[in-house]
Design a protein around this motif. Structure first.
Motif, PDB file in Angstrom:
ATOM      1  N   ALA A   1       0.828  -1.202   0.000  1.00  0.00           N
ATOM      2  CA  ALA A   1       0.000   0.000   0.000  1.00  0.00           C
ATOM      3  C   ALA A   1       0.864   1.254   0.000  1.00  0.00           C
ATOM      4  CB  ALA A   1      -0.935  -0.001   1.213  1.00  0.00           C
ATOM      5  N   GLU A   2       1.928   1.243   0.784  1.00  0.00           N
ATOM      6  CA  GLU A   2       2.847   2.381   0.806  1.00  0.00           C
ATOM      7  C   GLU A   2       3.514   2.563  -0.553  1.00  0.00           C
ATOM      8  OE1 GLU A   2       5.864   1.985   3.780  1.00  0.00           O
ATOM      9  OE2 GLU A   2       6.401   4.103   3.708  1.00  0.00           O
ATOM     10  N   PHE A   3       3.915   1.455  -1.160  1.00  0.00           N
ATOM     11  CA  PHE A   3       4.527   1.504  -2.490  1.00  0.00           C
ATOM     12  C   PHE A   3       3.554   2.063  -3.526  1.00  0.00           C
ATOM     13  CE2 PHE A   3       4.887  -0.778  -6.577  1.00  0.00           C
ATOM     14  CZ  PHE A   3       6.108  -0.277  -7.018  1.00  0.00           C
ATOM     15  N   GLU A   4       2.307   1.588  -3.501  1.00  0.00           N
ATOM     16  CA  GLU A   4       1.315   2.056  -4.467  1.00  0.00           C
ATOM     17  C   GLU A   4       1.001   3.539  -4.252  1.00  0.00           C
ATOM     18  OE1 GLU A   4       0.560   0.542  -7.000  1.00  0.00           O
ATOM     19  OE2 GLU A   4       0.219  -1.590  -6.709  1.00  0.00           O
ATOM     20  N   ALA A   5       0.968   3.971  -2.993  1.00  0.00           N
ATOM     21  CA  ALA A   5       0.728   5.392  -2.713  1.00  0.00           C
ATOM     22  C   ALA A   5       1.844   6.252  -3.292  1.00  0.00           C
ATOM     23  CB  ALA A   5       0.606   5.620  -1.212  1.00  0.00           C
ATOM     24  N   GLU A   6       3.077   5.787  -3.143  1.00  0.00           N
ATOM     25  CA  GLU A   6       4.209   6.515  -3.724  1.00  0.00           C
ATOM     26  C   GLU A   6       4.086   6.571  -5.239  1.00  0.00           C
ATOM     27  OE1 GLU A   6       7.521   4.326  -2.293  1.00  0.00           O
ATOM     28  OE2 GLU A   6       7.443   5.176  -0.263  1.00  0.00           O
ATOM     29  N   GLN A   7       3.598   5.473  -5.831  1.00  0.00           N
ATOM     30  CA  GLN A   7       3.460   5.439  -7.289  1.00  0.00           C
ATOM     31  C   GLN A   7       2.414   6.422  -7.792  1.00  0.00           C
ATOM     32  OE1 GLN A   7       6.517   3.744  -7.985  1.00  0.00           O
ATOM     33  NE2 GLN A   7       5.239   3.569  -9.803  1.00  0.00           N
ATOM     34  N   VAL A   8       1.345   6.634  -7.009  1.00  0.00           N
ATOM     35  CA  VAL A   8       0.315   7.587  -7.410  1.00  0.00           C
ATOM     36  C   VAL A   8       0.930   8.953  -7.673  1.00  0.00           C
ATOM     37  CG1 VAL A   8      -1.707   8.884  -6.617  1.00  0.00           C
ATOM     38  CG2 VAL A   8      -1.594   6.416  -6.259  1.00  0.00           C
ATOM     39  N   LEU A   9       1.799   9.397  -6.777  1.00  0.00           N
ATOM     40  CA  LEU A   9       2.432  10.701  -6.945  1.00  0.00           C
ATOM     41  C   LEU A   9       3.542  10.655  -7.992  1.00  0.00           C
ATOM     42  CD1 LEU A   9       2.641  11.836  -3.213  1.00  0.00           C
ATOM     43  CD2 LEU A   9       0.902  12.423  -4.915  1.00  0.00           C
ATOM     44  N   GLU A  10       4.309   9.566  -7.978  1.00  0.00           N
ATOM     45  CA  GLU A  10       5.422   9.453  -8.924  1.00  0.00           C
ATOM     46  C   GLU A  10       4.927   9.451 -10.369  1.00  0.00           C
ATOM     47  OE1 GLU A  10       9.214   9.266 -10.358  1.00  0.00           O
ATOM     48  OE2 GLU A  10       8.581   9.608  -8.286  1.00  0.00           O
ATOM     49  N   ASP A  11       3.787   8.813 -10.617  1.00  0.00           N
ATOM     50  CA  ASP A  11       3.249   8.736 -11.971  1.00  0.00           C
ATOM     51  C   ASP A  11       2.812  10.091 -12.510  1.00  0.00           C
ATOM     52  OD1 ASP A  11       3.685   6.038 -11.953  1.00  0.00           O
ATOM     53  OD2 ASP A  11       1.590   5.467 -11.640  1.00  0.00           O
ATOM     54  N   GLN A  12       2.619  11.071 -11.635  1.00  0.00           N
ATOM     55  CA  GLN A  12       2.199  12.404 -12.062  1.00  0.00           C
ATOM     56  C   GLN A  12       3.384  13.352 -12.294  1.00  0.00           C
ATOM     57  OE1 GLN A  12      -1.192  14.022  -9.706  1.00  0.00           O
ATOM     58  NE2 GLN A  12      -1.181  12.030  -8.709  1.00  0.00           N
ATOM     59  N   GLN A  13       4.580  12.855 -12.038  1.00  0.00           N
ATOM     60  CA  GLN A  13       5.757  13.691 -12.218  1.00  0.00           C
ATOM     61  C   GLN A  13       6.266  13.599 -13.660  1.00  0.00           C
ATOM     62  OE1 GLN A  13       6.404  15.739 -10.057  1.00  0.00           O
ATOM     63  NE2 GLN A  13       5.583  14.892  -8.137  1.00  0.00           N
ATOM     64  N   PRO A  14       6.989  14.617 -14.134  1.00  0.00           N
ATOM     65  CA  PRO A  14       7.423  15.804 -13.399  1.00  0.00           C
ATOM     66  C   PRO A  14       6.376  16.911 -13.322  1.00  0.00           C
ATOM     67  CG  PRO A  14       8.253  15.927 -15.618  1.00  0.00           C
ATOM     68  CD  PRO A  14       7.523  14.603 -15.512  1.00  0.00           C
ATOM     69  N   TYR A  15       5.193  16.677 -13.883  1.00  0.00           N
ATOM     70  CA  TYR A  15       4.216  17.765 -14.042  1.00  0.00           C
ATOM     71  C   TYR A  15       3.646  18.233 -12.713  1.00  0.00           C
ATOM     72  CZ  TYR A  15       4.732  15.783 -18.644  1.00  0.00           C
ATOM     73  OH  TYR A  15       5.272  15.286 -19.799  1.00  0.00           O
ATOM     74  N   LEU A  16       3.342  17.309 -11.800  1.00  0.00           N
ATOM     75  CA  LEU A  16       2.767  17.709 -10.525  1.00  0.00           C
ATOM     76  C   LEU A  16       3.705  18.617  -9.742  1.00  0.00           C
ATOM     77  CD1 LEU A  16       0.411  17.409  -8.513  1.00  0.00           C
ATOM     78  CD2 LEU A  16       1.587  15.396  -7.572  1.00  0.00           C
ATOM     79  N   GLY A  17       4.988  18.436  -9.944  1.00  0.00           N
ATOM     80  CA  GLY A  17       5.960  19.237  -9.206  1.00  0.00           C
ATOM     81  C   GLY A  17       6.311  20.565  -9.847  1.00  0.00           C
TER      82      GLY A  17
END
Length: 211
Positions: free
Chosen positions: A64-80
């Motif tokens: 679950a922690e890994f998947e949560a990290e992936q949610v944000l990682e998959d939106q990069q670099p645009y989210l940042g």
């Protein structure tokens, strides 16, 4: 335990977590066993319990922690770097594409449904994910406001929270129906409202929507 692992140990633990995540995405939480994970990752039972001594629940929490990290990682670099309206549109496209590819399954959601009530750490993962996501959106609103000039005085944190809630609503409908139209509409409207309110008078109107 994780702080004491060697580089090889950390790599092995991550391999187990990533392999378990793959199996869970394919088969769902309810039917996956530790034997399935061991077969996928090529690990023995003693090795699996070395890294996850509490067994399946601890492994699910790590996934679950890994998947949560992936949610944000998959939106990069645009989210940042939501510094222009073009950046916001690119981010929007990435979010839609991610959830369309995922379809009517959500590995993170399935995990949380099974472990969030019985495992306190799961709730903390959800809270942390949503907090980071909302903070990134708020930072993007501040950045685009600074770059476009003074527009309306908006409550940035409330706008970021509303946009995140709209995304989650659109995703929930997508998971129920397999149709991403509501997710697209939620993102388009949220960005259009921001653009309208943050664009100084006389510098153009926000687009009315996307196909």
């Amino acid at each position: 335990m994780r702080k004491e692992l060697t580089a090889k140990g950390r790599a092995t633990r991550r391999r187990i977590v990533e392999g378990a995540a793959e199996v869970l995405r394919e088969r769902g939480v309810g039917t996956v066993t530790l034997d399935d994970v061991m077969a996928r990752t090529g690990t023995s039972k003693s090795q699996l319990f070395h890294y996850f001594p509490a067994g399946k629940d601890q492994l699910l929490l790590a996934v679950a922690e890994f998947e949560a990290e992936q949610v944000l990682e998959d939106q990069q670099p645009y989210l940042g770097r939501l510094e222009s309206w073009a950046d916001w549109e690119r981010w929007r496209d990435v979010v839609v594409a991610r959830y369309e590819e995922q379809g009517d399954t959500c590995p993170l959601g399935s995990l949380f449904l099974q472990v969030v009530r019985s495992t306190p750490g799961a709730r903390a993962i959800v809270v942390g994910l949503l907090r980071q996501w909302q903070e990134s959106l708020a930072a993007g609103i501040r950045a685009v406001r600074a770059n476009t000039g003074p527009g309306a005085d908006v409550d940035i944190d409330a706008r970021a929270a509303a946009l995140l809630a709209a995304i989650q609503g659109g995703v929930s409908i997508l998971l129920s129906t397999g149709d991403s139209a509501h997710l697209r509409a939620a993102l388009d409207q949220g960005i259009a409202d921001l653009r309208r309110d943050l664009t100084p008078t006389g510098r153009g109107q926000a687009p009315t929507g996307r196909g």
